[in-house]
Design a protein around this motif. Structure first.
Motif, short mmCIF file in Angstrom:
data_model
loop_
_atom_site.label_atom_id
_atom_site.label_comp_id
_atom_site.label_asym_id
_atom_site.label_seq_id
_atom_site.Cartn_x
_atom_site.Cartn_y
_atom_site.Cartn_z
N HIS A 1 0.85 -1.19 0.00
CA HIS A 1 0.00 0.00 0.00
C HIS A 1 0.89 1.23 0.00
O HIS A 1 1.34 1.68 1.05
N PRO A 2 1.15 1.75 -1.19
CA PRO A 2 1.92 3.00 -1.25
C PRO A 2 1.06 4.17 -0.75
O PRO A 2 -0.03 4.39 -1.29
N ILE A 3 1.53 4.84 0.31
CA ILE A 3 0.75 5.95 0.89
C ILE A 3 1.07 7.20 0.08
O ILE A 3 1.90 8.03 0.46
N ALA A 4 0.43 7.29 -1.05
CA ALA A 4 0.70 8.41 -1.96
C ALA A 4 -0.54 8.61 -2.79
O ALA A 4 -1.32 7.68 -2.99
N GLY A 5 -0.73 9.80 -3.26
CA GLY A 5 -1.89 10.04 -4.11
C GLY A 5 -2.36 11.47 -3.99
O GLY A 5 -1.78 12.28 -3.26
N THR A 6 -3.39 11.75 -4.74
CA THR A 6 -4.04 13.05 -4.67
C THR A 6 -5.53 12.76 -4.71
O THR A 6 -5.93 11.58 -4.75
N GLU A 7 -6.35 13.79 -4.71
CA GLU A 7 -7.79 13.58 -4.79
C GLU A 7 -8.25 13.35 -6.23
O GLU A 7 -9.43 13.14 -6.47
N PHE A 8 -7.32 13.36 -7.18
CA PHE A 8 -7.70 13.21 -8.59
C PHE A 8 -7.53 11.77 -9.05
O PHE A 8 -6.90 10.96 -8.37
N SER A 9 -8.09 11.46 -10.22
CA SER A 9 -7.98 10.08 -10.69
C SER A 9 -7.88 10.05 -12.21
O SER A 9 -8.07 11.06 -12.88
N GLY A 10 -7.58 8.87 -12.75
CA GLY A 10 -7.42 8.69 -14.19
C GLY A 10 -5.99 8.96 -14.63
O GLY A 10 -5.18 9.50 -13.87
N PRO A 11 -5.68 8.59 -15.89
CA PRO A 11 -4.30 8.72 -16.40
C PRO A 11 -3.77 10.15 -16.32
O PRO A 11 -2.58 10.36 -16.04
N SER A 12 -4.64 11.13 -16.54
CA SER A 12 -4.17 12.53 -16.54
C SER A 12 -3.73 12.97 -15.14
O SER A 12 -3.05 13.98 -14.99
N ALA A 13 -4.10 12.20 -14.10
CA ALA A 13 -3.68 12.54 -12.73
C ALA A 13 -2.31 11.96 -12.39
O ALA A 13 -1.75 12.26 -11.35
N ALA A 14 -1.76 11.12 -13.29
CA ALA A 14 -0.46 10.49 -13.01
C ALA A 14 0.65 11.54 -12.94
O ALA A 14 0.66 12.50 -13.70
#
Lengths: 285, 285
Positions: B115-128
């Motif tokens: 479980h990588p504790i990383a991310g933003t509130e956005f999703s989909g390829p454009s959020a990469a």
């Protein structure tokens, strides 16, 4: 021109820095009951001189940026002391109590009640930021109660430091700000409390916390000295918003316990439009 | 070397970008049930080729970054199809259900639960985002169940992309992550809901919202497709954390209604140490 900054913390200090740009020739006096803050503000160049209420008869502009309970104590005294041409701008997070308090004051027309929607979770002179107010909203209450010439002066200042103006009645301000600001702080403080209480081995567990938790709990770093009197003055609206928030959380819990995942999906999907609402404001955070 | 990214959204897409740096000669295949996402990932250079499960017998590394309910469907199929030397890294927000599911699979030792504790509130390829994982924590569950050679391979990758490693049991992961991640999302969604419900004249009111509200409500932009199955799989721990959160809010409300401002001050003052706790982690957000 002489400007007195009463309360040399985040808001007063940031305004002092901006006012030095707007009025390059002005002398900025600092008044603060915390003498260490005053020394710090002086050494950071936020103010030019330390001062006291005895200097108020000489000033042209007063910024009041202190906790809202202290504002109720000192604003009448400030108005008693200033010269007839001076403008007093108050900047607290509640507006009805202060507006009611000064309603009959002989110098009411020298007073302007504002709420600049700007800040961070930090406090004190070291938290002051030049340019903090650029692009932010300033709410002005009972603008018609301020004499026209001083309205113009205030609006000139707010325009120079880059603020957008919204006019509201004090009661309406206090009601709505309970939802968009005061409730967020309680939500964040209690989230922090819940996680701290649960987790004995803090280091282990907070290693698991990501930027999402950090963002949601950010306001729990805020100053209790500033926030306790805000909750006191806006108690009824805050309690009502908190009731509605708790009811929504209870309903979510009921859906979870009833395993109604379609409804949980729809709940989140419905709230997702907060994205467009916030973007639609054209705000930069 | 051939790498398959299953789920080309925020996490899968960001890992794909980083893996292209770690293994400059590798071919990155994308598999996604959303064909528009796959086209987008291809055009953004996140993947080199579109692929299907029929390509899995040829791959050396598989990243699974899809909603946790979908992971339960496809991970066994992936393990059935990969060659004996391949490593499958799964990255979902719950760990117990997936670990239990693959426990007896003949290729369990090719699988690593993370479980990588990383991310933003956005999703989909454009959020990469390239570099998303630098300085972040990766939780690995049941590391001893992965064959040693593939542990080494995974740790090499995580080191190259800048992650810190923490080892946990799946049950312990799911319990604690309910507090530091899942609860934050519910708190934020329900805050957004409460404010949206209240405010009919949205534009007027959200003009009053500052960066504090924006920060506290940020997670309410998150994807219901991703979060509904997380809440489903971690229902019991989430419900318990929610209970404790609601109890704390009710207690705060009781203090407010009883006008016990000393106690309100102490509540906030106590939680203020979240500042040191978060700083103490030495994290950069």
């Amino acid at each position: 021109m002489k400007i007195a900054i009463i309360g040399t913390g985040l808001i007063g200090g940031s305004l002092a820095l901006d006012l030095q740009s707007v009025f390059a020739q002005a002398t900025v006096l600092g008044i603060d009951q915390n003498d260490a803050h005053l020394d710090e503000a002086l050494s950071l160049g936020i103010i030019h001189q330390k001062a006291t209420f005895e200097d108020l008869p000489e000033v042209d502009l007063v910024i009041v940026a202190i906790p809202v309970d202290a504002a109720l104590q000192v604003v009448p005294k400030i108005l008693d002391l200033i010269p007839d041409h001076a403008l007093v701008i108050e900047t607290g997070s509640t507006k009805k109590p202060i507006c009611e308090l000064v309603e009959k004051h002989p110098k009411r027309r020298n007073f302007m009640a504002t709420h600049p929607i700007a800040g961070t979770e930090f406090s004190g002179p070291s938290a002051a930021i030049k340019g903090l107010f650029a692009g932010k909203t300033n709410i002005i209450c009972e603008v018609e109660m301020t004499t026209f010439r001083l309205q113009e002066k205030a609006l000139f200042i707010f325009k120079e430091i880059g603020m957008r103006i919204r006019y509201m009645e004090p009661k309406s301000h206090d009601k709505h700000i309970a939802y968009v600001s005061h409730l967020s702080h309680i939500s964040s403080f209690m989230l922090g409390k819940t996680v701290i209480e649960k987790e004995k081995h803090e280091r282990d567990i907070f290693d698991m916390a990501g930027s999402g938790f950090e963002s949601t709990v950010r306001l729990a770093k805020s100053s209790p000295e500033m926030w306790t009197p805000i909750f006191k003055q806006n108690r009824k609206h805050v309690a009502k918003s908190l009731d509605e928030y708790i009811a929504n959380l209870q309903q979510f819990k009921a859906l979870l316990e009833g395993e109604d995942y379609d409804a949980i999906f729809e709940e989140m999907h419905g709230v997702n439009r907060i994205k467009e609402i916030l973007n639609g404001m054209g705000k930069k955070f």
